[in-house]
Design an enzyme around this catalytic site. Structure first.
Site, PDB file in Angstrom:
ATOM      1  N   VAL B 137       0.820  -1.221   0.000  1.00 15.59           N
ATOM      2  CA  VAL B 137       0.000   0.000   0.000  1.00 15.59           C
ATOM      3  C   VAL B 137       0.852   1.270   0.000  1.00 15.59           C
ATOM      4  O   VAL B 137       0.319   2.370   0.083  1.00 15.59           O
ATOM      5  CB  VAL B 137      -1.021   0.059   1.182  1.00 15.59           C
ATOM      6  CG1 VAL B 137      -2.029  -1.059   1.094  1.00 15.59           C
ATOM      7  CG2 VAL B 137      -0.324   0.074   2.516  1.00 15.59           C
ATOM      8  N   GLU B 138       2.157   1.117  -0.098  1.00 12.02           N
ATOM      9  CA  GLU B 138       3.003   2.311  -0.189  1.00 12.02           C
ATOM     10  C   GLU B 138       3.678   2.353  -1.563  1.00 12.02           C
ATOM     11  O   GLU B 138       2.993   2.513  -2.572  1.00 12.02           O
ATOM     12  CB  GLU B 138       3.987   2.353   0.987  1.00 12.02           C
ATOM     13  CG  GLU B 138       3.218   2.409   2.328  1.00 12.02           C
ATOM     14  CD  GLU B 138       4.108   2.599   3.553  1.00 12.02           C
ATOM     15  OE1 GLU B 138       5.042   3.415   3.497  1.00 12.02           O
ATOM     16  OE2 GLU B 138       3.854   1.937   4.574  1.00 12.02           O
TER      17      GLU B 138
END
Lengths: 337, 337
Positions: B137-138
């Site tokens: 998610v980064e």
């Protein structure tokens, strides 16, 4: 808000005060994280054998370690009779009738401290033990050799040979200190605060728990931190408002750093109810007065009588509740002191 | 009492309030002992060479370290434009359009912290740097090898060979992290509080100094301690009064110890004015609100508006006052974000 909390809103002179019944679980979580229980064993205790500890206990009460045979470690740091490891004197009387400048710190839990003495000049218990024996205003033995000879005259050689088996010279001043330190590592208090932390809701009263919160909320825990509520750092006495006794320069004498003037080790508050009088010079007789003065000097805060009494109530929960059997008390001249 | 202090006794509803003009020397002594200035260098910096730091700075802005070439470390931890080392988002947007659960912590002074991330799961800066690049998610690079290959495509091999001279394989994921960590060790804030500590009476206003005392007197310094005013310990969020967000279990995910539920690293308050929104989930936009909520949740204390505003005034003195020249900002796709 937690349903267990009873909220009483009281309007006093335009100020809303909210009195909240203590949520015990919340305070327990807070107290466990902010302070925590006293550890079960002291650093270094894993090397201490029963024989070494027993020798140390004997030496702790040994009056042959003073110049005139009148004093032992226990004379100023009394562990008999439920005393808090102190003599309850402002400053202690040495064998030659003179007094030092500082209040005898408690021997209980001492091995958990960052260093020994009010100014931290000894790194550990053994290093501390070597000091008072030779200090001219304390036990006043002229030198290490005399101390060792005194013990030889008392017939200690066999005992040291058994405990320090294999050493070429078992009875040395270093080994005396080592044994005393080992015994002192067994001196750990037991109190209701730790019982409360362990889950016993009945171990502390509502007032004491409220007092713990007042203690934290007032900023006391900034310095009186960790499991001992102190003993972990040095701080200037009279940080915001100066202390009246400007004679004792504290840690400056150890470090020679001007920033260390009036700096002392923050004392532990465990068992503090038993160790009056207070402060490094023993100038304050009562705990109420000590708490109020500390808040003013260290935090610039005037506590209300109510706050002082809550905090003092809390400190009662740090009082040692167990008793120890003192084996060697009757062997020395300090009996009946 | 010090002659410099002006005492105003005010009777309010039967309660005596004493307003005391701040004694700057007394507060300086207190502040030096309780908190002290930020150290000049970070732990480990003695091994960092200028070439390693420069490579780290380049990599900090390198968007080839994200799956689609759109993000660099600086995307979420912005050091350009006088931002406080954060993106000022509640939670940050990853390359795939999703957001994590936690607020991006500031990179400034990060290397002084006891550990990295809100839950302390990385021991140091290099270990931290390895996380977000591969986090789905980064930056969402699928694996270490792909990250290394991306850098090879950007022509980094020569540069790594120069910096990691003598190593069989200079361009490795470990060395990427090592270089980023070295650069991050140069990110140290400069503020008025430290100027005041160094002796400059004009560096802080009376209100800010009063605010510092209110901060200490309210118990905030129990956790926000040391030179960073935090970053040194872990504490339960919602210690006395629970935090509303019960979704994030904090350090429990790292240790699996039930006592670590809702426990997070105490954030540093240095430069806190620049790093809104606040808390581990970025739920609170304003510093006033954050201070009031913290006092209530952690200390069970309802601060007055006056106390909150004093504390917030003080926090202004912790704001970074220096600017840095960002060399590599224009080399990546995050420009204009």
């Amino acid at each position: 808000m937690d349903i267990k909390k009873l909220v009483l809103a009281v309007i006093i002179g335009g100020v809303t005060t909210t009195a909240v019944a203590v949520d015990k679980n919340a305070v327990r979580t807070q107290a466990k994280m902010m302070h925590g229980p006293i550890p079960a064993t002291m650093p270094g205790a894993e090397m201490d054998t029963p024989a070494l500890i027993d020798l140390g206990e004997r030496l702790y009460f040994e009056t042959a370690l003073s110049a005139d045979g009148s004093q032992s470690c226990n004379t100023c740091h009394r562990i008999d009779g439920g005393r808090g490891g102190v003599d309850n004197e402002a400053t202690s009387l040495g064998v030659k009738g003179s007094r030092g400048d500082r209040n005898s710190p408690s021997v209980w839990n001492a091995g958990f401290h960052v260093a020994q003495f009010w100014d931290g000049r000894a790194a550990d218990l053994a290093a501390q033990a070597k000091g008072p024996i030779l200090n001219p205003v304390e036990m006043a033995v002229p030198d290490e050799k005399t101390a060792v000879n005194n013990l030889k005259e008392e017939g200690y050689e066999t005992l040291f040979a058994e405990v320090f088996k294999g050493e070429a010279e078992p009875l040395t001043y270093d080994n005396v200190a080592k044994a005393i330190g080992a015994f002192e590592r067994t001196l750990i208090t037991v109190d209701r605060f730790d019982k409360f932390l362990a889950g016993d809701d009945s171990a502390m009263t509502e007032t004491e728990l409220k007092g713990y919160q007042t203690f934290v909320q007032s900023g006391c825990a900034s310095c009186h931190n960790g499991a001992l509520f102190g003993g972990s750092m040095y701080m200037k006495m009279g940080l915001i408002n100066a202390y009246e006794n400007t004679h004792d320069l504290g840690r400056f004498a150890v470090t020679n750093n001007p920033a260390d003037k009036y700096v002392f080790k923050v004392p532990s508050l465990r068992n503090i109810t038993k160790t009056a009088p207070y402060f490094h010079d023993g100038a304050v007789a009562g705990l109420d007065e000590a708490v109020a003065q500390m808040a003013w000097m260290q935090l610039g805060r005037k506590l209300s009588d109510q706050e002082v009494s809550e905090i003092v109530a809390f400190l009662g929960a740090l009082e040692d509740t167990h008793t120890i059997t003192v084996k060697y008390l009757n062997s020395g001249a300090e009996v009946g002191q």
